[in-house]
Design a protein around this motif. Sequence first.
Motif, mmCIF file in Angstrom:
data_model
loop_
_atom_site.group_PDB
_atom_site.id
_atom_site.type_symbol
_atom_site.label_atom_id
_atom_site.label_comp_id
_atom_site.label_asym_id
_atom_site.label_seq_id
_atom_site.Cartn_x
_atom_site.Cartn_y
_atom_site.Cartn_z
ATOM 1 N N GLY A 246 14.928 7.806 -12.890
ATOM 2 C CA GLY A 246 13.656 8.546 -14.132
ATOM 3 C C GLY A 246 13.093 7.905 -14.482
ATOM 4 N N ALA A 247 12.806 7.419 -13.738
ATOM 5 C CA ALA A 247 11.526 6.021 -15.078
ATOM 6 C C ALA A 247 10.898 6.165 -15.363
ATOM 7 N N ALA A 248 10.068 6.656 -15.964
ATOM 8 C CA ALA A 248 8.511 7.068 -16.449
ATOM 9 C C ALA A 248 7.346 5.371 -15.778
ATOM 10 N N VAL A 249 6.558 6.097 -14.582
ATOM 11 C CA VAL A 249 6.031 5.497 -13.849
ATOM 12 C C VAL A 249 4.904 5.158 -14.654
ATOM 13 N N MET A 250 3.849 4.196 -14.396
ATOM 14 C CA MET A 250 2.725 4.174 -14.784
ATOM 15 C C MET A 250 1.904 3.063 -13.913
ATOM 16 N N MET A 251 0.944 3.408 -13.199
ATOM 17 C CA MET A 251 0.040 1.972 -11.837
ATOM 18 C C MET A 251 -1.199 2.580 -12.003
ATOM 19 N N ALA A 252 -1.372 1.572 -11.839
ATOM 20 C CA ALA A 252 -3.351 1.177 -11.695
ATOM 21 C C ALA A 252 -3.575 0.030 -11.523
ATOM 22 N N ASN A 253 -5.252 0.463 -10.706
ATOM 23 C CA ASN A 253 -5.297 -0.531 -9.372
ATOM 24 C C ASN A 253 -6.875 -0.187 -8.875
ATOM 25 N N ALA A 254 -7.402 -1.202 -8.589
ATOM 26 C CA ALA A 254 -9.158 -1.171 -8.335
ATOM 27 C C ALA A 254 -9.278 -0.236 -6.958
ATOM 28 N N TRP A 255 -10.313 0.187 -6.935
ATOM 29 C CA TRP A 255 -10.808 0.767 -5.763
ATOM 30 C C TRP A 255 -10.705 -0.188 -5.041
ATOM 31 N N GLY A 256 -11.619 -1.114 -4.762
ATOM 32 C CA GLY A 256 -11.178 -2.526 -3.950
ATOM 33 C C GLY A 256 -10.413 -3.285 -3.836
ATOM 34 N N ASP A 257 -10.045 -2.821 -4.052
ATOM 35 C CA ASP A 257 -8.763 -3.836 -4.136
ATOM 36 C C ASP A 257 -8.327 -4.283 -2.307
ATOM 37 N N THR A 258 -8.429 -5.402 -1.665
ATOM 38 C CA THR A 258 -8.355 -5.266 -0.800
ATOM 39 C C THR A 258 -7.571 -6.705 -0.399
ATOM 40 N N VAL A 259 -6.403 -6.326 -0.692
ATOM 41 C CA VAL A 259 -4.924 -6.759 -1.067
ATOM 42 C C VAL A 259 -3.834 -5.425 -0.428
ATOM 43 N N PHE A 260 -3.909 -5.097 -1.623
ATOM 44 C CA PHE A 260 -3.827 -3.421 -2.307
ATOM 45 C C PHE A 260 -4.040 -2.198 -2.210
ATOM 46 N N SER A 261 -4.744 -1.702 -1.184
ATOM 47 C CA SER A 261 -5.133 -0.648 -1.370
ATOM 48 C C SER A 261 -5.239 1.002 -2.009
ATOM 49 N N PRO A 262 -5.522 1.147 -2.902
ATOM 50 C CA PRO A 262 -5.896 2.430 -3.420
ATOM 51 C C PRO A 262 -4.312 3.503 -3.403
ATOM 52 N N ASN A 263 -5.514 3.620 -1.716
ATOM 53 C CA ASN A 263 -3.964 4.993 -1.086
ATOM 54 C C ASN A 263 -2.823 4.829 -1.130
#
Length: 522
Positions: A246-263
């Motif tokens: 039940g942890a509250a999870v916030m995730m943020a990323n960049a559209w152009g992340d070439t290491v970890f894609s937003p998908n």
Amino acid sequence: MGHHRKALRTTAVGAVSATLIAGGVLGTAPAAQAATNDVRFVDIAGEGGTVLKANVITPAGADGSRTYPLLVLPTSWGLPQVEYVAQAQKLANSGYVVLSYNVRGFWQSGGEIEVAGPPDIADARKVIDWALAHTPADARNVGMAGVSYGAGISLLTAAQDKRVKAVAALSGWADLIDSIYSGRTQHVQAAALLDGASLVTGRQSAELREIFDNLYASDLSREQDMVNWGKKRSAATYVDQLNKNGAAVMMANAWGDTVFSPNQYADFYEKLTGPKRLEFRPGDHAIPELTGLLGLPNDVWTDTERWFDHYLKGEANGIDKELPVRLKSRSTGGYEGYPDWKSVGATRKKLALSGTTTIHTNVDSGANGGIVLLSSILDQIAKLPPVASIPLLPRAWAAVWQSEKYATAQQVRGTAELHTTVTPTKESGTLVAYLYDVGPLGLGKLVSNAPYTFHGQTPGKPFGVDLELYSTAYDVPAGHRLALVVDTVDPLYIEHNPSGARLTFSSPSNDPSYVSIPLREQ
């Protein structure tokens, strides 16, 4: 493979240089500020007694008469333990005990790099134990946050440790294989970035060295071993446990992340059932958070603090009432809110890929996804994504389809999807799809791309391809077109096209080919 190995060596050198520059900036600017603050440097015994170098900042005036929410910050890949000092001081000033530690295998911490394996998660749990025993931390209100590597470790720990009540995972991964091996294609520049940085700043385990070597060698006999290795290190594998905790999870990323894609973040977000928030901004890997690490105003870190203030302090700051999916377009400066990911680009428009087109392989047509880190940073700062002259792309090596000119602006939001039929002349091959915004003079600006590799197909026999391009938010101006370009070589990826191979794209009447464009309702 020879040209890939040369590119790999070149990229690795550049990656190491970039990492050391970042480490120098992050290691000196916050540390200079910290000299006047009460930062306590400590050694913590991790799993198996491995020494973890850490620092602790407590609220001013803390005398043991009360407890404070605890925030644990594992470091990013290749960065030292002072990485978060500027943000840690800010959080401590607002009433948190903040403990940052250098993950095992890097810098002065002991052990070898485990890539968020079981020893890393055991380390994080022991760090929490230590903080609860040696600081005025509140065991009922524990949070974890981190950038990149620290984000992945935070998510994985929250799935294993019920004490973690809230997480902020910034520029991280939820699915490691879908990040560096999406489309069954090795993301060679991203791998070289990680490999080079870890060789300079840490100590690779034998297992990690073998994973990198197998990745570069394209050893199909070891593919399943790599997939299993990645699954063990992916929060997506443990999403049921995370939801149960039940942890509250916030995730943020960049559209152009070439290491970890937003998908892969968007897919994981949809599977979470607890309190959650998803943010996407322009930029590349870990760039949206960078100014905050330097102690400057930063939207990502502001929302991170608000997230913890609500879920650890119980403050009624309204973050739980806001639309939880928050996007910033690459083309405009404002934020957009959505109730969930499926509402992003809920309207779809199909661009038909008609006719039959055959292309030769082994040559870069000039359409490509750019350079790891650099291209997306230029897009973020100067609105200069990778470009290609669509009329001049050599049709012998690039298949091109274009829409009509749009009478009104098209706001692309979300994940474009390619569906086509391919007939190969060899059993293996790689194709890369690109979506371009094409202006009146034929100059195409890259909107999105993605690679696709196949093995074991029958030469001369058609098969279907379904490929998700990387999610994005991009505004196509009125009077422009969209173009779908497919070629077979891109410096970002390892390609698997035998010499002399050809690929034929067709659109059977009973299964027409298309690219589905997600659009924002206007």
